[in-house]
Scaffold this active site. Structure first.
Site, PDB file in Angstrom:
ATOM      1  N   ASP A  75      -3.596  65.027  27.862  1.00 43.22           N
ATOM      2  CA  ASP A  75      -3.652  66.420  27.341  1.00 43.22           C
ATOM      3  C   ASP A  75      -3.757  67.437  28.654  1.00 43.22           C
ATOM      4  OD1 ASP A  75      -3.233  67.649  24.783  1.00 43.22           O
ATOM      5  OD2 ASP A  75      -5.078  68.949  25.755  1.00 43.22           O
ATOM      6  N   GLU A 116       1.230  65.266  28.941  1.00 44.17           N
ATOM      7  CA  GLU A 116       1.795  66.299  28.182  1.00 44.17           C
ATOM      8  C   GLU A 116       1.434  67.552  29.120  1.00 44.17           C
ATOM      9  OE1 GLU A 116       0.400  69.685  25.106  1.00 44.17           O
ATOM     10  OE2 GLU A 116      -0.622  68.983  26.727  1.00 44.17           O
TER      11      GLU A 116
END
Lengths: 602, 475
Positions: free
Chosen positions: A244, A286
């Site tokens: 992330d 991401e």
């Protein structure tokens, strides 16, 4: 130690193994080790599995509740693996299930080595992995490298003991003036990337919420500690991580503190750990940025890619919606044309919907003007493309469009990521606000709580959808699995067809253009190991009206298109352009067979 | 090289009957009285034979040169029946559909060969891929184009005029200043006419992903026309900015592209302020056309006083001559002359208005003429689905809104691009008198064309004239 000053006080993990249960004489927090737990059996070895895999994003909280407390859990998810295997899912992507105060949907992790108690335990996770691997399903989860929750014992130690071993784990400063060129990402809630901590008497750096302090990657011990977090879960048997918010790991004065070279260096270290110690597991980046910037996260093309194995292709999704709304292929053709080639051992992840929002921040630059101007002009697109809607309501519950969108998801370049519930056309509940609208319980049956939980309906974490169109009595897995013509059975069949042709997974993407702007036609072409070409032709009518299209297939003269869902032979490709007609929002998938291949199939 | 005079004789005898059946033949209004060969070149000798022929077509007092590719082969090739010029006693066919023969043209451009008076050349620095076969494209009106392997397109000009070819000159000029809004010129074929060089062919980059602007725009119109009204309030109609197919973003980018091409043309070939004499000539030409068309089309007569007044107002612009500039322009710009590609909008076919004389086409003109052409084209696109239908007021209203929105957006894009660039004429709406006159002049031409060719469409330019002269239309 005093109750209030214990570094693990805020975790709520008493009674289960967790970080900071005790502290060594050197002041180090004792953390759970992978040897403390059973390890799962691995899935069958296949280093390139991710290139053709169908991913399925599922929220543990939303799928199935095994213990009747109203919240979905890891054991509940494990009990549904037969369904996911039947559907054709190859890999589950679980958003964070770690210990967390849940102020940011679990992305505020307070202990990297413990499971959020309402979801179960580390042992339950190993059980899920074992059961999944038995069915040849892999499991990846989110890992936030950039920051922790301020409840993490590391942060508690860092703020109370600046001279201790964790004193340098975060980015501390006497004033809030450094790195002034870094933008504030959550402008609605945060006014600065620095927040003052009265305990330590210094400011700490945070790119996201102020309760999520950034880890200090300048400190080699932080790098080692995070690599050990990777190892902890990889030892247990996990198949990879979605990393992330990767662009923000390092800071450097005079830069915007994004995508810095040292950030890439650290990702290369992560990749090396995976390659050397855990081959076959993957890293998925991401990075919500433009494709030409995202490709950097695949690493060196000459080495076949030495950072992340996969990265999400963010701009494609809104462009698919825009193309169908405009009845024009250009929004899709353009973005794929601007997407650079990726290293041989890398793959895009593509999606129509996920739990997160589409941000337009990535398209503000001059050359990215297109999306911005189109969206700004179209209030409906601006409101609808965001976080609050699922696929079916976004498409007015139109079955034809749902099929067209899914067909494109399954045939455009990249591994498709389905969002739980979209395979049955679940609806959303916009009254729940923010992201919860699309996080309601999975609808299994027309029974109480949609078969999600046996709890008292008042106890459920979010109410099940109950409206007459999308409610669980109308839309549920049980009803649709018994109906051969249901969206669920259609989706399953399309996934099955996709898997029969490796061209969908790794084939070169060739846009065929053509004079009808409403028809998007492309080839996926893959050179099989036996030297033959596997050629799939996809033709999509983005208009709600019937359309003709004349395709220039001259280089396949003599080949015969075979429609892939029914096996029907279409007329042979001749000297002239190939004429097809499509119903509104219709699509075709063909395999192009050369005359001698046709002979084989007789 | 043999001259094959016997073939030329056969050809000249057969052409008066054959020519009028060809789409590209511009003289269909009168019978062909004679065809005389002016020049012939054997491009490929033997069997099959490829002959390049320039003929003079005589239609009473009008005499115009055309070029032909003529094939002759003992094994009749697979070409369409309409390609056969004569079959008896020898078979001669128009060879643009014979891929075996047309492949030779590309090869000779790659080699840079001279054959007789024909000079085949590629542009400096261009490397062409050999061995590609060509197919003719069918959509073209006044010329014939061959597409080589989805890579190149060779435009063969049918009606020839001596001197430099405007299409080629402007393409080269734009290429030299780095324009990204053209299909790059790659090669040319030059012949000779009355001792002067004449461009007979131009090779360009072919863009297989391109869609013409007309198809793009009418896709949007189609979407608006089909948008439902609500049962609760059937009077409330959907507006173009609310429906999915909104074209304003494209129209704006198209406006910017046209403005950039104008700025590039001015940079490459210069511009000059208009003088009073030029203004007078412009007004006179408009008035002459008006009189001529009104004499033929009675429906135009009620509009003549208002039109005359709008044209006369241009004379009053003498004091503003400093800001009105003349330069090289496209000359026949409309939605069919622009292509949407994944890289943005391109302009094609810089030959100028087919009906205009060669000198008119080459003269420096106001770029507002191109803008006016595009504005007219938006009007046409908006109404294209209504032609031949019973008038439905709600749909007429939608068409009008669509045209207004996209004309505005086009001008916005045009104005913004020029403001950000180096040269140009700013916001075309600020020169409303001249822009309106150009637009009305174009509409008068359309009235004449529709009256003669498509009576169903006559209402489109007439309604526009009524609206513009009424002052009901800002752009």
């Amino acid at each position: 130690m005093e109750e209030g000053t214990r570094p693990d006080a805020a975790l709520g993990l008493d009674g289960v193994p967790h970080t900071g249960e005790s502290i060594t004489n050197e002041g180090m927090l004792v953390e759970p080790q992978s040897e403390d737990f059973e390890h799962a059996e691995q899935a069958p070895s296949d280093p390139h599995w991710f290139k053709g895999a169908v991913f399925y994003e599922v929220l543990v909280r939303a799928f199935t509740d095994s213990n009747g407390d109203g919240t979905g859990d890891l054991r509940g998810l494990a009990s549904r693996l037969d369904y996911l295997q039947w559907l054709g899912v190859d890999c589950l992507w679980l958003p964070p299930f770690y210990a967390s105060p849940l102020r940011d949907g679990g992305y505020d992790i307070s202990d990297f080595r413990a499971v959020l108690p309402e979801f179960g335990s580390v042992d339950d996770f190993v059980h899920l992995l074992d059961e999944a691997h038995k069915r040849n399903i892999r499991v990846i989860t989110d890992l936030v490298l950039n920051h922790t929750s301020d409840a993490h014992p590391w942060f508690q130690q860092s703020r109370t003991d600046p001279e201790g071993p964790y004193g340098d784990y975060y980015v501390w400063s006497d004033d809030d003036s450094r790195y002034a060129d870094a933008r504030i990402i959550f402008v609605d809630t945060e006014s600065s990337n620095w927040t003052y901590d009265p305990v330590r008497g210094q400011f700490y750096w945070h790119r996201f919420f102020s309760h999520q302090p950034d880890l200090n990657y300048e400190n080699p011990e932080v790098q080692e500690a995070m690599l050990d977090v990777l190892r902890f879960w990889l030892d247990l048997g996990i198949d990879g991580f979605r990393l992330d918010a990767v662009p923000y790991l390092f800071e450097e004065e005079g830069t915007n503190c994004e995508n810095l070279p040292r950030t890439h260096e650290f990702l290369k270290r992560c990749r090396k750990v995976v390659d050397d110690e855990y081959p076959g597991r993957i890293l998925l980046a991401e990075a919500n940025q433009w494709p030409s910037d995202v490709v950097e996260y695949f690493g060196d093309p000459a080495a076949g890619g030495d950072e992340c194995h996969m990265a999400f292709h963010f701009p494609l999704m809104p462009r698919i919606f825009m193309a169908v709304r405009r009845e024009s292929r250009f929004p899709i053709s353009e973005i794929l044309d601007q997407t650079p080639k990726i290293p041989d051992n890398a793959q895009w992840g593509i999606f129509l919907r996920n739990h997160d929002e589409l941000t337009l921040e990535m398209v503000t630059d001059e050359e990215r003007d297109y999306m911005y101007s189109e969206y700004a002009k179209d209030p409906r697109m601006k409101a609808n493309i965001g976080i609050r809607r699922r696929l079916a309501p976004l498409l007015d519950n139109d079955r034809n469009q749902q099929e067209l969108f899914t067909a494109m998801l399954l045939s455009l370049p990249g591994s498709p990521v389905l969002y739980y519930g979209d395979e049955i056309g679940m609806g959303d509940n916009i009254w729940l606000g923010d992201r919860d609208a699309v996080r309601t319980p999975m609808q299994w049956t027309p029974d109480r709580n949609a078969g999600f939980s046996s709890c008292d309906p008042g106890r459920i974490y979010l109410p099940v959808i109950m409206d007459p169109v999308y409610g669980y009595q109308a839309i549920n897995v049980e009803a649709q699995s018994n109906n051969a013509m249901s969206l669920l059975n259609w989706t399953r069949r399309m996934i099955e067809v996709r898997k029969q042709h490796h061209a969908f997974a790794e084939g070169e993407f060739i846009d065929l253009g053509g004079s009808n702007p409403s028809v998007l036609a492309y080839k996926r072409q893959w050179l099989r190991p036996d030297g033959r070409q596997d050629v799939v032709l996809c033709v999509n009518n983005l208009s709600r009206f019937p359309q003709p299209v004349e395709l220039d297939l001259a280089m396949h003269r003599g080949s015969t298109p075979i429609e892939l869902t029914g096996g029907v032979r279409f007329p042979e490709i001749g000297e002239l352009s190939y004429l097809l007609t499509l119903p509104g929002h219709g699509f075709y998938w063909f395999q192009l067979l050369e005359p001698e291949q046709l002979g084989e199939s007789r | 090289m043999t001259d094959r005079p016997e073939l030329l004789e056969e050809l000249a005898a057969a052409l008066p009957r054959w020519l009028p059946s060809q789409r590209w033949f511009a003289g269909k209004d009168r019978p062909v009285t004679a065809v005389r060969p002016l020049a012939s070149t054997v491009v490929l000798d033997g069997d099959p034979l490829l002959l390049h022929v320039v003929v003079e077509v005589v239609q009473d007092d009008r005499v115009e040169p055309y070029q032909l590719l003529v094939g002759h082969c003992s094994q009749p090739p697979d070409v369409s029946a309409a390609s056969w010029i004569t079959t008896d006693p020898v078979g001669l066919y128009e060879a643009s559909g014979d891929a075996d023969l047309t492949a030779v043209l590309l090869t000779k451009m790659i080699e840079g060969e001279q054959v007789g008076t024909l000079r085949f050349a590629h542009e400096p620095g261009v490397e062409l891929e050999p061995g590609l076969r060509a197919r003719p494209i069918t959509s073209e009106q006044s010329n014939t184009s061959l597409v080589y392997g989805s890579r190149y397109i060779l435009k063969l000009f049918r009606k020839l005029s001596t001197g430099e070819n405007k299409d080629l000159v402007l393409h080269r000029a734009l290429r030299d200043v780095g324009s990204t809004h053209i299909a790059q010129p790659l090669g040319s074929i030059t012949g000779e006419l009355a001792g002067e060089p004449v461009t007979v062919g131009m090779l360009q980059q072919f863009l297989p992903d391109a869609v013409d602007g007309w198809a793009m725009a009418t896709t949007s119109v189609r979407d608006l026309m089909a948008a439902p009204s609500t049962p609760e309030d059937p009077g409330a109609q959907p507006h173009p900015d609310e429906v999915g197919g909104d074209f304003a973003g494209e129209a704006e980018r198209l406006g910017a592209s046209v403005a950039e091409v104008h700025a590039d043309l001015a940079r490459a070939l210069g511009s000059e302020p208009v003088d009073a004499g030029e203004l007078d000539r412009t007004v006179k030409a408009m008035l002459d056309r008006l009189d001529a068309v009104a004499a033929r089309v009675p429906d135009l007569i009620p509009h003549v006083p208002a039109l005359r007044s709008a044209f006369e107002q241009v004379r009053g612009l003498r004091e503003e001559t400093g800001i009105i500039t003349m330069q090289s322009i496209h000359g026949d710009l409309h939605l069919g002359q622009v292509l949407r590609t994944v890289g943005g909008w391109l302009l094609i076919d810089f030959e100028g208005e087919p009906a205009a004389s060669v000198d008119e086409r080459r003269a420096l003109r106001s770029p507002l003429r191109d803008v006016a052409g595009m504005l007219r084209s938006f009007d046409y696109a908006a109404h294209s689905l209504l032609v031949g239908q019973d008038a439905d007021e709600a749909h007429v209203e939608r068409a009008l809104e669509w045209a207004t929105r996209n004309r505005e957006a086009f001008c916005e894009g045009y104005a913004a691009a020029v403001a950000g660039g180096t040269a140009g004429l700013g916001d075309p709406r600020e020169q409303s008198t001249l822009l309106r006159a150009f637009e009305l002049d174009k509409a008068v031409y359309e009235v004449s064309y529709e009256h003669a060719n498509r009576p169903d469409w006559l209402g489109v330019p007439l309604a526009s004239i009524a609206r513009i002269t009424d002052g009901g239309d800002r752009t």
